[in-house]
Design a protein around this motif. Structure first.
Motif, short mmCIF file in Angstrom:
data_model
loop_
_atom_site.label_atom_id
_atom_site.label_comp_id
_atom_site.label_asym_id
_atom_site.label_seq_id
_atom_site.Cartn_x
_atom_site.Cartn_y
_atom_site.Cartn_z
N THR A 184 40.73 50.69 36.49
CA THR A 184 40.68 49.17 36.51
C THR A 184 41.75 48.57 37.35
OG1 THR A 184 41.11 50.09 34.67
CG2 THR A 184 41.83 48.05 34.52
N ILE A 185 40.88 47.03 38.21
CA ILE A 185 41.81 46.80 38.71
C ILE A 185 43.23 45.16 38.00
CG2 ILE A 185 41.78 45.51 40.73
CD1 ILE A 185 38.96 46.42 41.58
N ASN A 186 43.68 45.34 38.02
CA ASN A 186 44.80 43.93 37.97
C ASN A 186 45.02 43.05 38.78
OD1 ASN A 186 44.48 45.14 34.90
ND2 ASN A 186 46.18 46.31 35.67
N GLN A 187 44.37 41.78 38.66
CA GLN A 187 44.61 40.80 39.79
C GLN A 187 45.20 39.62 39.32
OE1 GLN A 187 41.06 40.20 42.25
NE2 GLN A 187 40.04 38.68 40.49
N ASP A 188 46.03 39.15 40.27
CA ASP A 188 46.23 37.76 39.65
C ASP A 188 45.39 36.81 39.49
OD1 ASP A 188 47.98 35.35 39.61
OD2 ASP A 188 49.19 35.49 41.44
N GLN A 189 44.99 35.67 38.44
CA GLN A 189 44.28 34.76 38.65
C GLN A 189 44.14 33.44 39.73
OE1 GLN A 189 43.10 35.16 35.14
NE2 GLN A 189 43.73 36.76 34.73
N LYS A 190 45.31 33.92 39.99
CA LYS A 190 44.99 32.59 41.56
C LYS A 190 44.01 32.56 42.39
CE LYS A 190 49.25 30.87 39.99
NZ LYS A 190 50.95 30.13 40.90
N ILE A 191 43.47 34.58 42.44
CA ILE A 191 43.59 35.25 43.87
C ILE A 191 41.95 34.32 44.16
CG2 ILE A 191 42.14 36.56 44.54
CD1 ILE A 191 44.88 38.23 44.51
N PRO A 192 40.95 34.28 42.89
CA PRO A 192 39.72 33.69 42.63
C PRO A 192 39.55 32.16 42.98
CG PRO A 192 39.86 35.11 40.83
CD PRO A 192 41.14 34.83 41.65
#
Length: 129
Positions: A31-39
């Motif tokens: 499971t990868i959790n990334q910040d919403q701003k990256i895309p």
């Protein structure tokens, strides 16, 4: 005469157990959790790269003068070469630029080809942004 000796039987059973454990360990989920701003940032960077607003890039200047002559040079260039070209307005004249090269070596290679038909072409120092 036995087909399998005890040593071979132990070895084969050990090998089977080890390979089963190895296969079951490879079925794990990640499971990868990334910040919403990256895309959003990646899209912005792509857009800025397409608009030539990022970094120190090298361009070749073909012409500096009035609009009509700049258009003629632009059309003549597009008929002969495939590097991207653009006309830029800097008061009071127009400039015809070619390319968006990452390094000086790429720009120099293209300049050698372009100088055959446009002997006044040169590479200006890139502007820092």
């Amino acid at each position: 005469m036995r087909i399998l000796s005890r040593k071979n039987l132990i070895f084969i059973s050990f090998l089977t157990a080890f390979s089963y454990a190895n296969l079951s360990a490879q079925n794990a989920e990640i499971t990868i959790n990334q910040d919403q701003k990256i895309p959003m940032l990646l899209d912005l960077k792509t857009e800025m790269s397409e608009d030539n607003k990022i970094g120190d890039r090298y361009k070749i200047q073909l012409f500096y003068g009035d609009n009509n002559e700049a258009s003629e040079v632009f059309k003549e260039y597009e008929n002969k070469y495939s590097y991207p070209a653009m006309i830029d307005y800097e008061t009071p004249n127009y400039k015809v630029y070619v390319g968006n090269f990452r390094n000086r070596l790429e720009a120099d290679r293209a300049l050698l080809q372009i100088k055959e038909n446009f002997p006044g072409a040169f590479i200006p120092k890139p502007k820092r942004r």
